[in-house]
Write an enzyme that holds these catalytic residues in place. Structure first.
Site, short mmCIF file in Angstrom:
data_model
loop_
_atom_site.label_atom_id
_atom_site.label_comp_id
_atom_site.label_asym_id
_atom_site.label_seq_id
_atom_site.Cartn_x
_atom_site.Cartn_y
_atom_site.Cartn_z
N ASP A 143 44.15 86.32 62.72
CA ASP A 143 43.85 87.74 62.93
C ASP A 143 42.33 87.83 62.91
O ASP A 143 41.70 87.64 61.88
CB ASP A 143 44.48 88.55 61.79
CG ASP A 143 44.14 90.04 61.89
OD1 ASP A 143 43.26 90.41 62.70
OD2 ASP A 143 44.75 90.82 61.14
N ASP A 167 48.93 91.86 65.01
CA ASP A 167 47.47 91.72 65.12
C ASP A 167 47.01 90.26 65.08
O ASP A 167 45.83 89.99 64.86
CB ASP A 167 46.78 92.53 64.02
CG ASP A 167 47.24 92.14 62.62
OD1 ASP A 167 48.01 91.18 62.48
OD2 ASP A 167 46.82 92.82 61.66
N ASP A 192 54.62 88.67 62.15
CA ASP A 192 53.50 89.47 61.62
C ASP A 192 53.99 90.31 60.44
O ASP A 192 55.16 90.69 60.38
CB ASP A 192 52.91 90.37 62.71
CG ASP A 192 51.57 90.97 62.25
OD1 ASP A 192 50.83 90.29 61.50
OD2 ASP A 192 51.27 92.12 62.62
N TYR A 226 42.79 87.65 47.40
CA TYR A 226 43.46 88.17 48.58
C TYR A 226 42.46 88.52 49.66
O TYR A 226 41.71 89.47 49.54
CB TYR A 226 44.31 89.39 48.23
CG TYR A 226 45.59 89.00 47.55
CD1 TYR A 226 46.60 88.38 48.28
CD2 TYR A 226 45.79 89.21 46.21
CE1 TYR A 226 47.78 87.99 47.68
CE2 TYR A 226 46.97 88.83 45.59
CZ TYR A 226 47.95 88.22 46.33
OH TYR A 226 49.12 87.83 45.73
N LYS A 238 45.18 87.39 56.23
CA LYS A 238 46.64 87.51 56.23
C LYS A 238 47.24 86.18 56.62
O LYS A 238 46.73 85.52 57.52
CB LYS A 238 47.07 88.56 57.25
CG LYS A 238 46.55 89.96 56.97
CD LYS A 238 47.22 90.56 55.78
CE LYS A 238 46.48 91.83 55.36
NZ LYS A 238 46.86 92.31 54.06
N ASP A 263 50.21 85.60 57.99
CA ASP A 263 51.37 85.77 58.87
C ASP A 263 51.67 84.44 59.57
O ASP A 263 50.80 83.88 60.22
CB ASP A 263 51.07 86.86 59.90
CG ASP A 263 50.62 88.14 59.23
OD1 ASP A 263 51.26 88.57 58.27
OD2 ASP A 263 49.58 88.69 59.64
N SER A 292 70.48 68.87 72.37
CA SER A 292 70.64 67.42 72.48
C SER A 292 70.18 66.64 71.24
O SER A 292 69.08 66.09 71.21
CB SER A 292 69.86 66.94 73.72
OG SER A 292 70.15 65.59 73.94
N TYR A 339 47.49 94.76 46.61
CA TYR A 339 46.67 95.89 46.22
C TYR A 339 47.20 96.40 44.89
O TYR A 339 48.41 96.56 44.74
CB TYR A 339 46.82 97.06 47.21
CG TYR A 339 46.14 96.90 48.54
CD1 TYR A 339 46.50 95.88 49.41
CD2 TYR A 339 45.17 97.82 48.96
CE1 TYR A 339 45.89 95.77 50.66
CE2 TYR A 339 44.57 97.71 50.20
CZ TYR A 339 44.93 96.68 51.04
OH TYR A 339 44.35 96.58 52.28
#
Ligand code: F6R
Ligand code: MG
Ligand code: MG
Length: 371
Positions: free
Chosen positions: A11, A52, A131, A234, A237, A239, A248, A353
């Site tokens: 991102d 994003d 995401d 933190y 991200k 994601d 097969s 958060y």
């Protein structure tokens, strides 16, 4: 012939907010990777986005962890960050945690799902991209594809995969990995990968008895970069994205996709701090809107041949997944009604958060010990 498929994502700026990727960033990436095909560094590529996150799928002959390939992705992300800053895109450069490239993009912020393998005569390859969630979100679908006979009929009735598969599982808190075998260790595997914020499936390998695959070469790989672990706080991200080979000697394409027929609860929605249903969507719906979500997954299917990729099939762009989406929408309403009550917000230890420390400080000694 051996080919390496590298899916590298970051991102580097959202448009608008954290919803999607601006077309100018996609154009920049297309151009950069096209140049790399012309110079012979890449065999082929496909550029897309999920929410994003800008996603670069590249095929080449350089093997995993190659400096030139990782450097190319880093260059595109840094050039893209400049454009994102010029346009004032949201969170420009947010996943680029380091200033200078030093040989390998691992640990620098972007997510990497990369595997080198010997191409079969016909090689169906699915790129999954998510995401508003975390790497452990792949645990359930990957387990279902390769170990759950209620998902993958072939585990019961196809002699080539009846012996099962081998899982490489990472403990991302302790920085350890373990190799485990299904079906022999199914319950032990589930005990780990059910705790998806800590244990993540990194790779899947065929058993030695599988007559259709080359031994010791991965058949699935998942990006497991946890930015919290990388940066110690933190930022950015994580994601995730994954590459899965099919057919097969492997789960059929439809068995691979069936693993997404239940919109299970994953973490990472709104402010990286909420649980929500994982909704399989088409490329055109890979935008995160409601409450910045809900968490989404897209699936693009290719045939890989001599390193070249066909155009992708947009595999969740299909009424067969409408009911899954409807269920995800219902779960979205249901979870949203919880508001600030768990299990919609993540438990305290995992929340991104929080205002709790300042609230505790403000309350101070109004908290009294009880007799
Ligand atoms: C979730 C996500 C978003 C943001 C949210 C707040 O992974 O990216 O939900 O966390 O939009 O973003 P800021 O703090 O940048 O305003
Ligand atoms: Mg963002
Ligand atoms: Mg994202």
């Amino acid at each position: 012939m051996k080919t390496t498929c590298s899916l590298i994502k970051a991102d580097i700026g959202g448009w608008p907010g954290h919803a999607s990727v601006h077309p100018k960033l996609l154009q920049l990436a297309e151009k950069g990777l096209q140049n790399a095909v012309q110079t012979g560094l890449l065999t082929d590529f496909y550029v897309t986005h999920c929410g994003d996150d800008l996603e670069l799928l590249m095929t080449h002959q350089k093997g995993e962890d190659n400096e030139e390939i990782h450097g190319l992705a880093w260059e595109i992300f840094t050039q893209g960050t400049k454009i994102a800053k010029d346009l004032g895109l949201y969170g420009a450069g947010q996943d680029l945690l380091k200033d200078a490239f030093s040989g390998n993009i691992r640990g620098m912020g972007p997510g990497i799902a990369e595997m080198e393998f010997t191409e079969r005569k016909s090689e169906p390859l699915v790129a999954f991209m998510m995401d508003k969630t975390e790497p452990g979100a792949f645990n359930s679908p990957i387990y279902r594809m390769f170990a759950d006979p209620f998902n993958t009929a072939g585990l019961v009735i196809d002699p080539s995969i009846h012996d099962g598969f081998i899982f490489e599982i990472w403990d991302i808190k302790e920085h350890k990995k373990v190799i485990m075998e299904a079906p022999q260790e199914m319950y032990d595997i589930l005990a780990l990968v059910g705790a998806k914020s800590r244990f993540v499936i990194k790779r899947v390998f065929p058993k030695k008895t599988n007559p259709k695959l080359t031994q010791d070469e991965p058949v699935a790989v998942i990006s497991t970069e946890k930015l919290f672990q990388v940066a110690g706080e933190y930022v950015g991200k994580d994601d995730p994205a994954a590459l899965v080979r099919a057919q097969s000697g492997l789960p059929a394409l439809g068995e691979v996709l069936e693993a997404f027929s239940f919109p299970y609860l994953v973490s990472g929605w709104m402010r990286g701090s909420h649980n929500g249903p994982l909704m399989p969507v088409s490329q055109k719906d890979a935008r995160c809107t409601r409450f910045d979500g809900p968490p989404r997954v897209i699936a693009l299917g290719f045939q890989l041949h001599n390193g070249a990729l066909t155009e992708p099939g947009d595999l969740f762009d299909d009424p067969a997944f409408d009911n899954v989406r409807r269920q995800a929408q219902k779960v979205t309403d249901y979870m949203r009604h919880h508001g600030p009550f768990e299990p919609h917000p993540l438990p305290m230890e995992e929340i991104e958060y929080t205002t709790l420390p300042s609230i505790m400080k403000k309350i101070g000694n109004r908290f009294k010990f009880m007799d």
